[in-house]
Design a protein around this motif. Structure first.
Motif, PDB file in Angstrom:
ATOM      1  N   THR A  62      13.971 -26.884  42.467  1.00 54.37           N
ATOM      2  CA  THR A  62      13.734 -26.096  41.248  1.00 54.37           C
ATOM      3  C   THR A  62      12.732 -26.825  40.363  1.00 54.37           C
ATOM      4  O   THR A  62      12.959 -27.986  40.005  1.00 54.37           O
ATOM      5  CB  THR A  62      15.039 -25.876  40.467  1.00 54.37           C
ATOM      6  OG1 THR A  62      15.999 -25.233  41.309  1.00 54.37           O
ATOM      7  CG2 THR A  62      14.791 -25.011  39.240  1.00 54.37           C
ATOM      8  N   ARG A  63      11.673 -26.160  40.006  1.00 56.43           N
ATOM      9  CA  ARG A  63      10.654 -26.780  39.159  1.00 56.43           C
ATOM     10  C   ARG A  63      11.037 -26.710  37.680  1.00 56.43           C
ATOM     11  O   ARG A  63      11.701 -25.767  37.247  1.00 56.43           O
ATOM     12  CB  ARG A  63       9.299 -26.089  39.349  1.00 56.43           C
ATOM     13  CG  ARG A  63       8.708 -26.278  40.730  1.00 56.43           C
ATOM     14  CD  ARG A  63       7.333 -25.634  40.833  1.00 56.43           C
ATOM     15  NE  ARG A  63       6.769 -25.857  42.150  1.00 56.43           N
ATOM     16  CZ  ARG A  63       6.107 -26.952  42.505  1.00 56.43           C
ATOM     17  NH1 ARG A  63       5.909 -27.914  41.617  1.00 56.43           N
ATOM     18  NH2 ARG A  63       5.617 -27.073  43.727  1.00 56.43           N
ATOM     19  N   ARG A  70       9.909 -25.798  34.083  1.00 58.90           N
ATOM     20  CA  ARG A  70       8.943 -24.806  33.597  1.00 58.90           C
ATOM     21  C   ARG A  70       8.439 -25.126  32.198  1.00 58.90           C
ATOM     22  O   ARG A  70       7.314 -24.769  31.838  1.00 58.90           O
ATOM     23  CB  ARG A  70       9.570 -23.417  33.624  1.00 58.90           C
ATOM     24  CG  ARG A  70       8.669 -22.293  33.153  1.00 58.90           C
ATOM     25  CD  ARG A  70       9.269 -20.922  33.442  1.00 58.90           C
ATOM     26  NE  ARG A  70      10.576 -20.747  32.826  1.00 58.90           N
ATOM     27  CZ  ARG A  70      10.779 -20.352  31.572  1.00 58.90           C
ATOM     28  NH1 ARG A  70       9.743 -20.134  30.775  1.00 58.90           N
ATOM     29  NH2 ARG A  70      12.000 -20.186  31.095  1.00 58.90           N
ATOM     30  N   ALA A 121      12.643 -23.357  36.199  1.00 58.50           N
ATOM     31  CA  ALA A 121      12.017 -22.120  36.653  1.00 58.50           C
ATOM     32  C   ALA A 121      13.037 -21.012  36.873  1.00 58.50           C
ATOM     33  O   ALA A 121      12.698 -19.830  36.797  1.00 58.50           O
ATOM     34  CB  ALA A 121      11.235 -22.383  37.943  1.00 58.50           C
ATOM     35  N   TRP A 177       3.651 -27.855  33.349  1.00 59.99           N
ATOM     36  CA  TRP A 177       4.912 -27.402  32.756  1.00 59.99           C
ATOM     37  C   TRP A 177       5.084 -27.871  31.317  1.00 59.99           C
ATOM     38  O   TRP A 177       5.948 -27.351  30.589  1.00 59.99           O
ATOM     39  CB  TRP A 177       6.086 -27.886  33.607  1.00 59.99           C
ATOM     40  CG  TRP A 177       6.305 -29.372  33.587  1.00 59.99           C
ATOM     41  CD1 TRP A 177       5.580 -30.321  34.235  1.00 59.99           C
ATOM     42  CD2 TRP A 177       7.335 -30.066  32.887  1.00 59.99           C
ATOM     43  NE1 TRP A 177       6.083 -31.576  33.974  1.00 59.99           N
ATOM     44  CE2 TRP A 177       7.170 -31.452  33.153  1.00 59.99           C
ATOM     45  CE3 TRP A 177       8.399 -29.663  32.067  1.00 59.99           C
ATOM     46  CZ2 TRP A 177       8.010 -32.428  32.630  1.00 59.99           C
ATOM     47  CZ3 TRP A 177       9.238 -30.649  31.535  1.00 59.99           C
ATOM     48  CH2 TRP A 177       9.042 -32.003  31.819  1.00 59.99           C
TER      49      TRP A 177
END
Length: 420
Positions: A81-82, A84, A96, A254
């Motif tokens: 999971t990035r 954001r 994200a 981000w």
């Protein structure tokens, strides 16, 4: 401090998590990673891993941690999971998937991403930055002999070219600069790297850029397959596989809108501390004291200082590790340490750069009678002595001046010398 979020689950992020526990932080620790993998070692990806069989044992050997340490760290791992956004008012990391992680402190360790060529995508074109990149490239290289064009003769490009040659492929390396690694090694010793390509069996084209790629349609609904690399001088290089190794850009997108200062990396003071309270940055994404160093040593040494300053709430220690890198190419190991600058003179202490088949060489760079850096090819033991001396002189110097340390002086005293 009750909660800390480390954004980035690679080498620098793992070391930050380790340091938080080692330095007494006992609160909630969360590590966020864009990749689905636990922290792993990246240097072997362009070397042993690329040439390996691809079994799970080989993947396991890349792991930087184990179940016992994971249990001791007591961290929550949010992988695949990035991040954001960063809400600086509450030091909240927004993911994200829409989840938010509120923290008292944030460690930014999001690393960097490989630069890509402009233009449309083609099948058969690869970058090599992460495990999934290496898996995809290795799958192509195991389909039989390939015409491989490597764009960029830096560390990743040269190591990948070396591995491809060892696998039996036809390899051409294209470098826009007149010499590979000239910025790092200087004009006197950069020709050594060009010689390694020639000795190893790869063609090296320097001083020419890439104008674009050519491809051929292979079927409806699929990307066209790369067929050639067009050079800026009009030449065309047939290619079945293209590896793009033209550097990396820090993963700071981000942070847009966060008011965190960014300019080719997250801007930090000498202690990895940003202008935002309780936010520090480490590794490839961090521009520490004006320098962004994409080296293994930075990723492993910066976190200790960054965490100390984070827990203290201010900068109480500076991070200035001695730059060090190594590269394995065509059966030779290149090692470099120190801070070379244009105009430094070069002294050969052992061996000869003109006879790499004869056992390599050891050289030092000097400025105003002071040793600034060292380079070795296949001379690991004497190099390590000089490296320790360089580290000692930095430790002893007041205000980060650059006098010759005792360790360097002793290392040089018994060496034969030649000026390049």
């Amino acid at each position: 401090m009750r909660a800390v979020t480390v954004v980035g689950a690679s080498l620098a992020g793992l070391h930050a998590a380790r340091e938080l526990r080692a330095q007494g932080f006992d609160g909630r620790l969360t590590v966020v990673g864009a990749e689905p993998h636990q922290p792993y070692d990246r240097p072997p990806l362009s070397k042993d891993f690329l040439m390996g069989a691809g079994d799970e044992d080989q993947v396991a050997r890349l792991a930087l941690t184990d179940p016992e340490e994971l249990a001791e760290l007591r961290a929550e791992w949010v992988l695949g999971t990035r991040a954001r956004a960063l809400d600086v008012r509450g030091r909240t990391v927004v993911l994200a998937d829409g989840c938010s992680l509120a923290s008292d402190g944030v460690v930014v360790a999001t690393g960097a991403s490989a630069r890509r060529l402009p233009g449309p995508p083609f099948a058969g074109v690869h970058t090599l930055r992460g495990l999934d990149d290496a898996r995809a490239l290795r799958a192509e290289l195991t389909r039989g002999p390939r015409r491989v064009v490597v764009i960029g003769a830096g560390f990743i490009g040269a190591e990948t070219a070396s591995s491809c040659v060892a696998l039996g492929h036809d390899v051409t390396v294209v470098e826009a600069a007149p010499l590979p690694l000239a910025a790092q090694l200087g004009p006197e010793l950069a020709p050594v790297c060009a010689g390694l390509h020639e000795r190893g069996g790869a063609r090296l084209l320097t001083g020419v850029g890439v104008a674009g790629l050519q491809g051929a349609d292979v079927g409806t609904g699929t990307l066209p397959a790369v067929r050639a690399v067009e050079l800026a001088d009009g030449r065309s290089l047939p290619a079945d596989v293209v590896v793009v190794g033209i550097g990396a850009t820090p993963n700071t997108g981000w942070l847009a809108g966060s008011s965190l200062a960014v300019a080719d990396g997250v801007l930090c003071d000498d202690g990895c501390v940003t202008a935002l309270p309780q936010v520090v940055a480490v590794g490839d994404v961090a521009r520490v004291g004006g320098v962004r160093a994409e080296h293994w040593t930075s990723a492993t040494q910066q976190p200790r200082v960054a965490v100390r300053n984070l827990l203290a709430g201010r900068t109480v220690e500076a991070a200035r590790p001695l730059p060090y890198f190594w590269s394995d190419q065509y059966g030779s190991r290149i090692q470099f340490a120190g801070r070379r600058a244009d105009g430094d003179t070069v002294r050969i202490l052992e061996g000869s750069p003109d006879a790499l088949d004869g056992g390599g060489f050891l050289a030092v760079y000097e400025r105003a009678g002071r040793t600034t850096a060292a380079l070795a090819v296949d001379r690991a033991r004497p190099f390590m002595k000089v490296r320790r001396g360089l580290a000692a002189q930095e430790h002893q110097a007041k205000g980060y001046a650059d006098p010759v340390g005792v360790g360097v002086s002793r290392a040089l005293a018994s060496s034969s010398e030649a000026v390049v």
